[in-house]
Scaffold this active site. Structure first.
Site, PDB file in Angstrom:
ATOM      1  N   ASP A 193     -11.569   2.425   3.861  1.00 23.74           N
ATOM      2  CA  ASP A 193     -11.935   1.014   3.683  1.00 23.74           C
ATOM      3  C   ASP A 193     -13.453   0.863   3.563  1.00 23.74           C
ATOM      4  O   ASP A 193     -13.947  -0.190   3.173  1.00 23.74           O
ATOM      5  CB  ASP A 193     -11.483   0.195   4.908  1.00 23.74           C
ATOM      6  CG  ASP A 193     -10.161  -0.523   4.661  1.00 23.74           C
ATOM      7  OD1 ASP A 193      -9.837  -0.755   3.475  1.00 23.74           O
ATOM      8  OD2 ASP A 193      -9.484  -0.867   5.643  1.00 23.74           O
ATOM      9  N   LYS A 244       0.840  -1.198   0.000  1.00 27.50           N
ATOM     10  CA  LYS A 244       0.000   0.000   0.000  1.00 27.50           C
ATOM     11  C   LYS A 244       0.881   1.256   0.000  1.00 27.50           C
ATOM     12  O   LYS A 244       0.600   2.231  -0.698  1.00 27.50           O
ATOM     13  CB  LYS A 244      -0.938  -0.013   1.222  1.00 27.50           C
ATOM     14  CG  LYS A 244      -2.057  -1.024   1.067  1.00 27.50           C
ATOM     15  CD  LYS A 244      -2.819  -1.314   2.338  1.00 27.50           C
ATOM     16  CE  LYS A 244      -3.798  -2.478   2.100  1.00 27.50           C
ATOM     17  NZ  LYS A 244      -4.446  -2.984   3.299  1.00 27.50           N
ATOM     18  N   GLN A 271      -4.856  -1.942   9.457  1.00 29.14           N
ATOM     19  CA  GLN A 271      -4.649  -3.249   8.820  1.00 29.14           C
ATOM     20  C   GLN A 271      -5.200  -4.373   9.696  1.00 29.14           C
ATOM     21  O   GLN A 271      -4.900  -4.470  10.876  1.00 29.14           O
ATOM     22  CB  GLN A 271      -3.140  -3.461   8.556  1.00 29.14           C
ATOM     23  CG  GLN A 271      -2.817  -4.723   7.804  1.00 29.14           C
ATOM     24  CD  GLN A 271      -3.420  -4.763   6.401  1.00 29.14           C
ATOM     25  OE1 GLN A 271      -3.331  -3.807   5.640  1.00 29.14           O
ATOM     26  NE2 GLN A 271      -4.064  -5.870   6.062  1.00 29.14           N
TER      27      GLN A 271
END
Ligand code: NAD
Length: 284
Positions: free
Chosen positions: A119, A52, A96
């Site tokens: 997200d 990422k 994460q």
């Protein structure tokens, strides 16, 4: 023989568009910024976070990584999220998954400012997606919709079968297909006569997390087969849910693993970060 959907090529195009948008935002004095929090030292998570970070660099997005020790407390983590919520150069916050045992992932996600929830896991954004009025879409299902679009695969009026009902893949996937006027069936671990249902799918999305799970006899001839699974086979090799060699002979389109859905997920995260930067600067 099915057409192989090239997720690398489509994701490269999305990244190119993102890079152009980042450049144009920078010209207006806004540099999109993403903060990624990782707790503990799960090797797979470290690789994802690193990918990422690299993807941000390549598109001009500013990124910060917060690597916290495995014994970080819930309060320390929530304090960090609160700080990032107020940081003006950070437009997106990603925690994460999975978090180490003892940390409440749901509470951490709910602590993220919904405008920075790139997200799209926060209940506010999940609700917005449900009513079809959203800024962010969860990256993997959004990436799949982008793949369908890139290959001119219409969803309207199609029988769509989704295997899996997780909050991050199955449920939002079903919702996005519904928004595009598909007729959607969601299958899960308690579904009876699975093959009978999957054989009705003009579009079949598998997110069960089981290798060699979807076999040719479960697929309607000419179906579009999207494989979300990221599993390890008997030899430790990365593979999807779909028995590729057999299903490729039956389907009209198929996504390989690797190189199908996977590359789209990060590309859509970058896209969401740009959207977040625009949203927070009244540029949407
Ligand atoms: P999950 O474990 O949360 O959900 C799996 C789902 O599959 C569950 O809803 C379960 O009901 C269903 N299922 C399990 N066994 C089944 C069976 N026998 N019959 C029917 N349904 C069954 O997993 P997830 O987070 O949704 O991820 C699913 C897969 O997708 C995993 O392999 C994961 O690694 C992969 N994934 C890939 C990406 C990507 O970027 N490519 C992103 C997220 C997840």
């Amino acid at each position: 023989m099915a057409v192989r959907i090239d997720g690398k090529a489509v994701s490269a195009k999305v990244r190119e568009q993102v890079a152009q948008e980042v450049a144009s935002l920078k010209a207006q004095g806004v540099c999109p910024g993403l903060a990624v929090i990782i707790v503990g030292d799960d090797p797979a998570s470290k690789i994802y976070v690193n990918n990422k970070k690299k993807a941000c660099q390549a598109t001009g997005i500013y990124s910060e990584e917060y690597a916290l020790p495995g014994d970080t407390s819930q309060k320390e983590l929530l304090d960090l999220v609160a700080d990032l919520n107020h940081k003006e150069d950070i437009h997106g916050i990603l925690v994460q998954s999975p978090l180490p045992k003892g940390l409440d992932e749901k509470a951490v996600v709910e602590a993220i400012d919904p405008q920075k929830d790139v997200d799209a896991f926060h209940a506010y954004n999940v609700g917005k997606i449900m009513i079809g009025d959203y800024h962010f879409l969860p990256c993997t299902p959004a990436g799949i919709m982008e793949l369908l679009k890139a290959y001119d695969i219409a969803v309207e009026g199609k029988q769509c079968v989704v295997i899996g009902r997780s909050n991050i893949v199955g449920k939002p996937m079903a919702m996005l297909l519904l928004h595009q006027n598909g007729t959607v069936t969601v299958c899960h671990s308690r579904t009876k006569n699975l093959a009978e249902i999957t054989r009705q799918g003009d579009i079949l999305v598998s997110a069960a997390g089981k290798s060699h799970f979807v076999t040719a006899d479960m697929v309607k001839p000419g179906a579009v087969v999207i494989d979300v699974g990221m599993n390890r086979d008997e030899n430790g090799k990365l593979c999807g849910d779909v028995d590729f060699d057999g299903v490729e002979l039956v389907a009209s389109y198929i996504t390989p693993v690797p190189g199908g859905v996977g590359p789209m997920t990060i590309a859509m995260l970058l896209k969401n970060t740009v959207t977040a930067a625009k949203l927070q600067n009244d540029l949407l």
